[in-house]
Design an enzyme around this catalytic site. Sequence first.
Site, PDB file in Angstrom:
ATOM      1  N   ASP A  73      53.300  27.175  27.962  1.00 10.90           N
ATOM      2  CA  ASP A  73      51.840  27.298  27.931  1.00 10.90           C
ATOM      3  C   ASP A  73      51.257  27.210  29.345  1.00 10.90           C
ATOM      4  O   ASP A  73      50.450  26.330  29.644  1.00 10.90           O
ATOM      5  CB  ASP A  73      51.210  26.205  27.061  1.00 10.90           C
ATOM      6  CG  ASP A  73      51.797  26.143  25.670  1.00 10.90           C
ATOM      7  OD1 ASP A  73      52.018  27.209  25.091  1.00 10.90           O
ATOM      8  OD2 ASP A  73      52.023  25.023  25.170  1.00 10.90           O
TER       9      ASP A  73
ATOM     10  N   GLU B  76      46.798  31.553  18.180  1.00 14.93           N
ATOM     11  CA  GLU B  76      46.370  30.419  18.983  1.00 14.93           C
ATOM     12  C   GLU B  76      46.337  30.831  20.456  1.00 14.93           C
ATOM     13  O   GLU B  76      46.590  31.982  20.804  1.00 14.93           O
ATOM     14  CB  GLU B  76      47.341  29.246  18.792  1.00 14.93           C
ATOM     15  CG  GLU B  76      48.779  29.578  19.161  1.00 14.93           C
ATOM     16  CD  GLU B  76      49.762  28.471  18.790  1.00 14.93           C
ATOM     17  OE1 GLU B  76      49.362  27.496  18.126  1.00 14.93           O
ATOM     18  OE2 GLU B  76      50.948  28.592  19.170  1.00 14.93           O
TER      19      GLU B  76
END
EC number: 3.2.1.99
Length: 325
Positions: free
Chosen positions: A36, A202
């Site tokens: 991420d 997401e």
Amino acid sequence: MVPSFFFAVLPLLFTAALSQGFPNPRPCTGACNVRDPGLVRRTSDGSYFLFSTHEKIKYASAKQLEGPWTAVGSVVPQGSKIDLAGKNDLWAPDVFKLGDRYHVYYSVSTLGSQTSAIGLATSPDLKPGTWTDHGSIGVESDPSKPYNAIDGNLFVEGNTVRLNFGSYWHNIFQVRMNGDGTKATSNPTQIAYEPAGNHAIEGSYMYKHGGAYYLFYSIGLAGHYDDNKPAPGQEYRIKVCKSSSPTGGFVGPAGKPCTKGGGMLVMASHGDVYGPGGQGVLTHPEHGPVLYYHYTNTTIGWSNSQQRFGWNPLDFSSGWPVAKP
């Protein structure tokens, strides 16, 4: 209402670009194991800083995107002030310079939980030991909410500050923030939703280019591929929708709303690259818009800790972002 010209895409250009397949990531050396990723260029000297999930938001620095990346330390070495499970294992950093401070938004949660919150740490210069943890920005969730308060992404235009966030449940939402980006000032509104399956989208990231607003997001299973490899095509991949407004009306190339599963594929598994996602876009002084993300290199290993930093310049000449070698 989205103007009709947003529906008038250039399908031949898309077909030509996508028929060549997705490009491999540009090179990365040094501390390239990330998950991420959040990426920023320091204004004072042009150095790059790369932030990652885990190790209380670890980060590294380099003079160029290729590296060599050198580990710097952790943003919140004592853990978050937010008193929730997960406060010592922080996720999904998003970094942005707002005013004279660098902001890192992080997520406090545990896997599969909807009891979550988004926190903020700031620094004047990105140096270790200079970070101040401000705790929650007021974006929080529990099982009574339609959203999960993780994966925050700040978007600033003029004097207006917005935060996009969300994961699974009813997916991607947006709130208005105060001028210094420290607190939410509105109720969340939904801007993207995948109606199929378990609503596995997401990690949204908004980027403005050529007068249009592009909403990038990840869809599919994010990791743990060494223990739970998904069915082919169900692993992480990157999609995008666009709109004439930053607050909604996002659609895919054929005009299908992003709230009904619309969107265009930007990056997916190919060759030794598996499950790319957790993306963002940086405006680079030489390359222009650059898509950055993490991915699994199948020749190295399948665990989350072995995921790598990848990046590719983006070509917007068709009106939609296409990754370049």
